[in-house]
Scaffold this active site. Structure first.
Site, PDB file in Angstrom:
ATOM      1  CD  GLU A 105      -9.373  -2.159  -0.742  1.00  0.00           C
ATOM      2  OE1 GLU A 105      -9.770  -2.352   0.415  1.00  0.00           O
ATOM      3  OE2 GLU A 105      -8.803  -3.027  -1.422  1.00  0.00           O
ATOM      4  CG  ASP A 165      -1.689  -1.285   1.399  1.00  0.00           C
ATOM      5  OD1 ASP A 165      -2.101  -1.865   0.385  1.00  0.00           O
ATOM      6  OD2 ASP A 165      -1.839  -1.733   2.547  1.00  0.00           O
TER       7      ASP A 165
END
Length: 500
Positions: A184, A15
């Site tokens: 997301e 991420d």
């Protein structure tokens, strides 16, 4: 260097988010339940990166992270620079949105501050509008905690970054976009008079990168897919950050899920099309090789892996599997990592131990070696080198009930509650051994030991496995059965990772 090859970070830097300040680029990534957390990487060319520190020394509340919580903690951070300070916002799915900040990337960083409390609040990203003075925050949702997902919620935020100023509004609802799911990881920007949200959807293994734009922060937003696998071998190319160089080039850093190797980081060229939308990679598909950014040439660099443990200290590349406690590692005058054989009722299962010192599994075929001496006199005291995921395997030394030290090789399947032997124990007359794990294609691991007669293979091939969100880890540990009194220690020296 005129070209570069992806991935530029070939290990689990999950991420990623990226930032430029002056001529320097910085990157942070998820660290979940490990401590220290929030790694901080530095580059001058977006290709060669070094690890310069961590922004989070310990996870809070401290008591909740005294034991491993491998898929909890720090999820999907956002890295920003505002008011002459570095800021990192992240979501803890069990607590809410938190942030830390510092005047310099090497700190000192503040303790975590809870910006918005709540279950399932993940992947937050702030934005300060430098023209109006307004501040905003966007975040996603984890269904496992909140019961909802596939939507992005926006807030006005206090300009000092301490709290949100309203109840929030769903500004992008993925359920209303045909074919979109698991929206997301939003990253929030302003560009060319628009508010932009770059956000992935479709899941980590098969998804795509989306772009959303609106004239106002609270919408309405229009959307477009701007990066997807196409006919490449880069599955699920998404979730990362946009950065512009000082010369005006645009680039996008994102991850690719690679099983036991975790989420490796790719660098994609980016430009703004004639219709005002971003074009990433090769017209929307990932590049394997590309011309390097137009920046001053830099020497090859990568986050450190090797360690001689000078004075008993370990390098920045290592993290514990939970908040550390005093006495686990002892500083001394020589080289070598001296780990205490920590007594534990969970000595039979490395996944439950907080005192495993870990670093990321390399993404290319590699050989991992370390020398180990076991000083522990307690029967059952053991230490070793591990490959740790929801299944694990390790090789090392254990003190027997007869006082002898043996080379032992053990493993546990993902569904197993305790480890068992992968090979027969062998005597280690000097209480010393050279350990080696060869990691081949597909993260298939072969174990070796050397007690002075040369390397000998041990046990069958072990296929490394990831955790739920985390790639497999390399680990060093020392442990002893539950009981009272000091159980001794183990010393690790000359840790090396070499390419095969």
């Amino acid at each position: 260097m005129t070209t570069y090859t992806n991935p530029v970070l070939n290990a689990d830097w999950s991420d990623p988010d990226v930032l430029r300040v002056g001529d320097d680029f910085y990157l942070t990534a998820s660290s979940f339940g490990r401590a220290p957390g929030l790694p901080l990487l530095h580059s001058r060319d977006l290709v060669n990166w070094t690890l310069v520190g961590h922004a989070l020394e310990r996870l809070e509340p401290e008591a909740e992270f005294r034991t491993p919580r491998h898929d909890c903690g720090v999820w999907a951070p956002a890295l920003r620079y505002h008011d002459e300070r570095f800021w990192i916002f992240w979501g803890d799915p069990d607590q809410g949105v938190l942030q830390v900040n510092a005047p310099a990337v090497r700190g000192p960083w503040t303790r975590p501050h809870l910006v918005k409390a709540g279950k399932g609040l993940i992947d937050p990203c702030p934005l300060w509008d430098e023209e109006t003075g307004d501040a905003y925050l966007v975040h996603a949702w984890a269904k496992s905690r909140s019961g909802v997902k596939n939507r992005l919620t926006g807030h006005r935020m206090h300009p000092d970054g301490t709290e949100v100023l309203d109840e929030g509004k769903v500004i992008v609802d993925g359920d209303r976009i045909p074919g979109w799911f698991t929206l997301e990881g939003p990253k929030l920007y302003q560009h060319d008079g628009w508010f932009w949200i770059l956000a992935p959807a479709g899941g980590v293994e098969t998804g795509w990168q989306g772009a959303f734009r609106s004239r106002g922060f609270f919408g309405p937003y229009e959307e477009r897919i701007v990066l997807e696998q196409g006919d490449t071998d880069v599955n699920g190319p998404h979730q990362g950050g946009w950065v512009r160089t000082g010369t005006g080039e645009d680039w996008f850093l994102h991850f690719q899920q690679r099983g036991a190797y975790g989420r490796v980081v790719h660098l994609q060229p980016m430009r703004w099309g004639s219709d005002g939308w971003p074009v990433i990679g090769d017209e929307g598909t990932p590049v394997a090789e590309h011309g390097a950014p137009g920046l001053p040439p830099q020497p090859p660099a990568a986050p450190a892996t090797d360690d001689d443990f000078p004075g008993g200290r370990f390098g920045r590349q290592w993290s514990w599997t939970a908040n550390p406690r005093d006495g686990w590692a002892t500083q001394h005058s020589g080289d070598g990592l001296r780990l205490t054989c920590v007594r534990s009722a969970d000595a039979h299962d490395l996944r439950r131990l907080p005192n495993v010192l870990t670093q990321r599994l390399p993404g290319t075929p590699s050989a991992v070696e370390v020398e180990l001496t076991l000083h522990g006199e307690e029967p059952g005291a053991r230490a070793g080198l591990a490959v740790l995921g929801d299944a694990f395997g390790w090789i090392g030394l254990q003190r027997g009930s007869d006082g002898a030290v043996h080379v032992v090789h053990r493993f546990a399947e993902a569904v197993a509650e305790r480890e068992r032997d992968a090979d027969h124990p062998r005597l280690a007359p000097e209480g010393r051994v050279r350990l080696r794990i060869e990691i081949g294609a597909g993260a298939r691991c072969r174990f070796f030991y050397d007690t002075g007669q040369g390397p000998r293979p041990s046990g069958p091939v072990f296929s490394a496995t990831p955790w739920r969100w985390v790639g497999a880890l390399l680990g060093l540990f020392a442990v002893a059965p539950a009981g009272t009194g000091h159980a001794g220690a183990a010393t690790f020296t000359r840790f090396r990772i070499d390419s095969l």
